[in-house]
Design an enzyme around this catalytic site. Structure first.
Site, PDB file in Angstrom:
ATOM      1  N   CYS A 103       0.860  -1.189   0.000  1.00 31.47           N
ATOM      2  CA  CYS A 103       0.000   0.000   0.000  1.00 31.47           C
ATOM      3  C   CYS A 103       0.895   1.238   0.000  1.00 31.47           C
ATOM      4  CB  CYS A 103      -0.890  -0.012   1.245  1.00 31.47           C
ATOM      5  SG  CYS A 103      -1.992   1.407   1.352  1.00 31.47           S
ATOM      6  N   HIS A 145      -9.051  -3.933  -2.017  1.00 32.02           N
ATOM      7  CA  HIS A 145      -8.071  -3.158  -1.242  1.00 32.02           C
ATOM      8  C   HIS A 145      -8.478  -1.683  -1.194  1.00 32.02           C
ATOM      9  CE1 HIS A 145      -3.746  -2.127  -0.108  1.00 32.02           C
ATOM     10  NE2 HIS A 145      -4.244  -0.948  -0.454  1.00 32.02           N
ATOM     11  N   GLU A 146      -8.836  -1.137  -2.370  1.00 27.68           N
ATOM     12  CA  GLU A 146      -9.205   0.290  -2.423  1.00 27.68           C
ATOM     13  C   GLU A 146     -10.530   0.536  -1.697  1.00 27.68           C
ATOM     14  OE1 GLU A 146      -6.844   2.064  -3.187  1.00 27.68           O
ATOM     15  OE2 GLU A 146      -5.668   0.595  -4.313  1.00 27.68           O
ATOM     16  N   HIS A 149     -10.128   1.167   1.871  1.00 24.53           N
ATOM     17  CA  HIS A 149      -9.703   2.532   2.227  1.00 24.53           C
ATOM     18  C   HIS A 149     -10.913   3.443   2.468  1.00 24.53           C
ATOM     19  CE1 HIS A 149      -5.368   2.429   2.044  1.00 24.53           C
ATOM     20  NE2 HIS A 149      -5.346   1.920   0.828  1.00 24.53           N
TER      21      HIS A 149
END
Ligand code: ZN
Length: 185
Positions: A103, A145-146, A149
């Protein structure tokens, strides 16, 4: 200046990375459009394959998925950088696969992260059009993954054991070179 410049990427410990991002209501807004352009430049300059708005301290529900082979991810598939606004996961596979992630907000560390192998997703594109797609494998991994966030999560939260963490230097030696040997066969 109208040129897009690389936006500074905030790092783990900054409380913005732990906030839940806000729904984007006005996609045509100049600030949102500029943010998208800035993120596309930033992810490319940083050798990333994705970046979420909270990583540049803009807590909006939008991210860029920009898979392409680069020095950090030499085996990534090639695609056009795509802005995904107000993204959602509609359905997911029962199959979960573990893969190494890094990341831009957690520099120098890789972790083995379980993710759904396939997902059905929905998002609004930068022109306001609703898109529905099936993503698999590495691109599905980037999306998840995004998406994390936007929920105030980072990949470290999903690593199952601290023994499944590696420094970037060890990762480059052990995992990338091992993959290349497998692909040679
Ligand atoms: Zn990240």
């Amino acid at each position: 200046m109208t040129m897009n410049e690389k936006a500074p990427i905030i790092q783990l410990g900054n409380p913005i990375l732990r906030q839940k991002a806000i729904w984007v209501t006005n996609i045509d807004d100049q600030q949102i459009q500029k943010l998208i352009d800035d993120l596309i430049v930033t992810v490319s300059q940083a050798n990333g394959v994705g970046i979420a708005a909270p990583q540049v301290a803009e807590s909006w529900r939008l991210f860029i998925v920009a898979s392409r082979p680069n020095s950090r991810y030499p085996h990534a598939p090639e695609m056009e950088p795509t802005a995904m606004i107000n993204p959602q996961i509609i359905a997911y596979s029962s199959e979960v696969v573990k893969g190494w992630e890094g990341c831009l907000s957690v520099p120098g560390i890789r972790g083995l992260v379980p993710r759904y192998q396939a997902i059905v997703i929905e998002y609004t594109d930068r022109h306001g059009k609703l898109e529905k797609q099936v993503l698999t494998d590495f691109v599905a991994r980037i999306f998840q993954h995004e998406y994390d966030h936007l929920e105030g999560k980072v990949f470290l939260d999903r690593v199952e054991s601290t023994e499944e963490l590696m420094t970037e230097a060890e990762y480059q030696q052990r995992v990338v070179i091992a993959d290349e040997k497998v692909e040679d066969n």
